[in-house]
Design a protein around this motif. Sequence first.
Motif, PDB file in Angstrom:
ATOM      1  N   LEU A  84       0.834  -1.179   0.000  1.00  0.00           N
ATOM      2  CA  LEU A  84       0.000   0.000   0.000  1.00  0.00           C
ATOM      3  C   LEU A  84       0.883   1.250   0.000  1.00  0.00           C
ATOM      4  CD1 LEU A  84      -1.688  -2.362   1.352  1.00  0.00           C
ATOM      5  CD2 LEU A  84      -3.002  -0.552   2.446  1.00  0.00           C
ATOM      6  N   GLN A  85       0.526   2.209  -0.825  1.00  0.00           N
ATOM      7  CA  GLN A  85       1.271   3.461  -0.921  1.00  0.00           C
ATOM      8  C   GLN A  85       0.303   4.617  -0.735  1.00  0.00           C
ATOM      9  OE1 GLN A  85       4.707   3.805  -1.489  1.00  0.00           O
ATOM     10  NE2 GLN A  85       4.372   5.980  -1.085  1.00  0.00           N
ATOM     11  N   ALA A  86       0.458   5.327   0.386  1.00  0.00           N
ATOM     12  CA  ALA A  86      -0.432   6.440   0.699  1.00  0.00           C
ATOM     13  C   ALA A  86       0.196   7.762   0.286  1.00  0.00           C
ATOM     14  CB  ALA A  86      -0.749   6.458   2.189  1.00  0.00           C
ATOM     15  N   SER A  87      -0.644   8.702  -0.083  1.00  0.00           N
ATOM     16  CA  SER A  87      -0.175  10.035  -0.460  1.00  0.00           C
ATOM     17  C   SER A  87      -1.297  11.040  -0.244  1.00  0.00           C
ATOM     18  CB  SER A  87       0.251  10.040  -1.928  1.00  0.00           C
ATOM     19  OG  SER A  87      -0.842   9.746  -2.767  1.00  0.00           O
ATOM     20  N   GLY A  88      -0.950  12.333  -0.375  1.00  0.00           N
ATOM     21  CA  GLY A  88      -1.966  13.374  -0.330  1.00  0.00           C
ATOM     22  C   GLY A  88      -1.957  14.227   0.924  1.00  0.00           C
ATOM     23  N   GLY A  89      -1.128  13.872   1.889  1.00  0.00           N
ATOM     24  CA  GLY A  89      -1.063  14.669   3.104  1.00  0.00           C
ATOM     25  C   GLY A  89      -0.434  16.028   2.855  1.00  0.00           C
ATOM     26  N   GLY A  90      -0.522  16.885   3.856  1.00  0.00           N
ATOM     27  CA  GLY A  90       0.064  18.211   3.726  1.00  0.00           C
ATOM     28  C   GLY A  90      -0.399  19.124   4.838  1.00  0.00           C
ATOM     29  N   LEU A  91      -0.092  20.404   4.659  1.00  0.00           N
ATOM     30  CA  LEU A  91      -0.470  21.441   5.627  1.00  0.00           C
ATOM     31  C   LEU A  91      -1.665  22.208   5.083  1.00  0.00           C
ATOM     32  CD1 LEU A  91       0.078  23.202   8.143  1.00  0.00           C
ATOM     33  CD2 LEU A  91       1.667  24.532   6.713  1.00  0.00           C
ATOM     34  N   VAL A  92      -2.693  22.349   5.915  1.00  0.00           N
ATOM     35  CA  VAL A  92      -3.902  23.043   5.484  1.00  0.00           C
ATOM     36  C   VAL A  92      -4.450  23.836   6.662  1.00  0.00           C
ATOM     37  CG1 VAL A  92      -5.390  21.072   6.026  1.00  0.00           C
ATOM     38  CG2 VAL A  92      -6.117  22.737   4.299  1.00  0.00           C
ATOM     39  N   GLN A  93      -5.127  24.923   6.365  1.00  0.00           N
ATOM     40  CA  GLN A  93      -5.752  25.710   7.421  1.00  0.00           C
ATOM     41  C   GLN A  93      -7.047  25.065   7.875  1.00  0.00           C
ATOM     42  OE1 GLN A  93      -6.109  29.729   5.854  1.00  0.00           O
ATOM     43  NE2 GLN A  93      -4.216  30.330   6.896  1.00  0.00           N
ATOM     44  N   ALA A  94      -7.441  25.363   9.088  1.00  0.00           N
ATOM     45  CA  ALA A  94      -8.705  24.862   9.612  1.00  0.00           C
ATOM     46  C   ALA A  94      -9.839  25.252   8.667  1.00  0.00           C
ATOM     47  CB  ALA A  94      -8.954  25.408  11.005  1.00  0.00           C
ATOM     48  N   GLY A  95     -10.732  24.303   8.428  1.00  0.00           N
ATOM     49  CA  GLY A  95     -11.829  24.518   7.497  1.00  0.00           C
ATOM     50  C   GLY A  95     -11.519  24.092   6.075  1.00  0.00           C
ATOM     51  N   GLY A  96     -10.269  23.798   5.803  1.00  0.00           N
ATOM     52  CA  GLY A  96      -9.861  23.405   4.468  1.00  0.00           C
ATOM     53  C   GLY A  96     -10.103  21.937   4.186  1.00  0.00           C
ATOM     54  N   SER A  97      -9.638  21.499   3.024  1.00  0.00           N
ATOM     55  CA  SER A  97      -9.869  20.131   2.567  1.00  0.00           C
ATOM     56  C   SER A  97      -8.573  19.501   2.061  1.00  0.00           C
ATOM     57  CB  SER A  97     -10.898  20.112   1.423  1.00  0.00           C
ATOM     58  OG  SER A  97     -12.145  20.607   1.845  1.00  0.00           O
ATOM     59  N   LEU A  98      -8.524  18.202   2.164  1.00  0.00           N
ATOM     60  CA  LEU A  98      -7.463  17.404   1.571  1.00  0.00           C
ATOM     61  C   LEU A  98      -8.073  16.097   1.101  1.00  0.00           C
ATOM     62  CD1 LEU A  98      -4.417  17.681   4.038  1.00  0.00           C
ATOM     63  CD2 LEU A  98      -4.507  18.568   1.702  1.00  0.00           C
ATOM     64  N   ARG A  99      -7.452  15.492   0.090  1.00  0.00           N
ATOM     65  CA  ARG A  99      -7.843  14.153  -0.331  1.00  0.00           C
ATOM     66  C   ARG A  99      -6.626  13.254  -0.238  1.00  0.00           C
ATOM     67  NH1 ARG A  99     -11.089  12.747  -5.803  1.00  0.00           N
ATOM     68  NH2 ARG A  99     -12.659  13.884  -4.595  1.00  0.00           N
ATOM     69  N   LEU A 100      -6.741  12.228   0.565  1.00  0.00           N
ATOM     70  CA  LEU A 100      -5.707  11.218   0.668  1.00  0.00           C
ATOM     71  C   LEU A 100      -6.015  10.088  -0.306  1.00  0.00           C
ATOM     72  CD1 LEU A 100      -5.300  10.949   4.544  1.00  0.00           C
ATOM     73  CD2 LEU A 100      -4.294  12.603   2.958  1.00  0.00           C
ATOM     74  N   SER A 101      -4.948   9.488  -0.825  1.00  0.00           N
ATOM     75  CA  SER A 101      -5.103   8.363  -1.730  1.00  0.00           C
ATOM     76  C   SER A 101      -4.198   7.226  -1.269  1.00  0.00           C
ATOM     77  CB  SER A 101      -4.727   8.762  -3.163  1.00  0.00           C
ATOM     78  OG  SER A 101      -5.572   9.790  -3.637  1.00  0.00           O
ATOM     79  N   CYS A 102      -4.643   6.012  -1.535  1.00  0.00           N
ATOM     80  CA  CYS A 102      -3.864   4.827  -1.191  1.00  0.00           C
ATOM     81  C   CYS A 102      -3.963   3.853  -2.361  1.00  0.00           C
ATOM     82  CB  CYS A 102      -4.386   4.208   0.089  1.00  0.00           C
ATOM     83  SG  CYS A 102      -3.532   2.698   0.590  1.00  0.00           S
TER      84      CYS A 102
END
Length: 126
Positions: A3-21
Amino acid sequence: VQLQASGGGLVQAGGSLRLSCVTSGRAFHTHVMAWFRRVSGEEREFVAVIPWSGSAVYADSVKGRFTIFRDNTKNTVHLQMNGLKPEDTAKYYCAARYYSEMYTRDMRIASWYDYWGQGTLVTVSS
């Protein structure tokens, strides 16, 4: 299975991110896929799971904000995270286990899973 995960990062409160595996190996569609997270020094915490069949299940802390979904044609599971909060800051791990039955509460337990990704860090600033 790898399994290879990606998509993390720094975001402000209220923001969005999409992680993928992305997973290697065959018969992805017969695997239960899940996301856990861990804050340094603590146990891994269940976030969401999507069984082979049936509906996804979420931790109460993320319900209504996070969505787990899978693309069996690309052997990939995603975690869409909206309305992020500082308390969501953690390293996120995807996990998998071959299991072609419906949801059980065991799927909320980290030790139930056979395969793990390396984790991706999510940091939410206030």
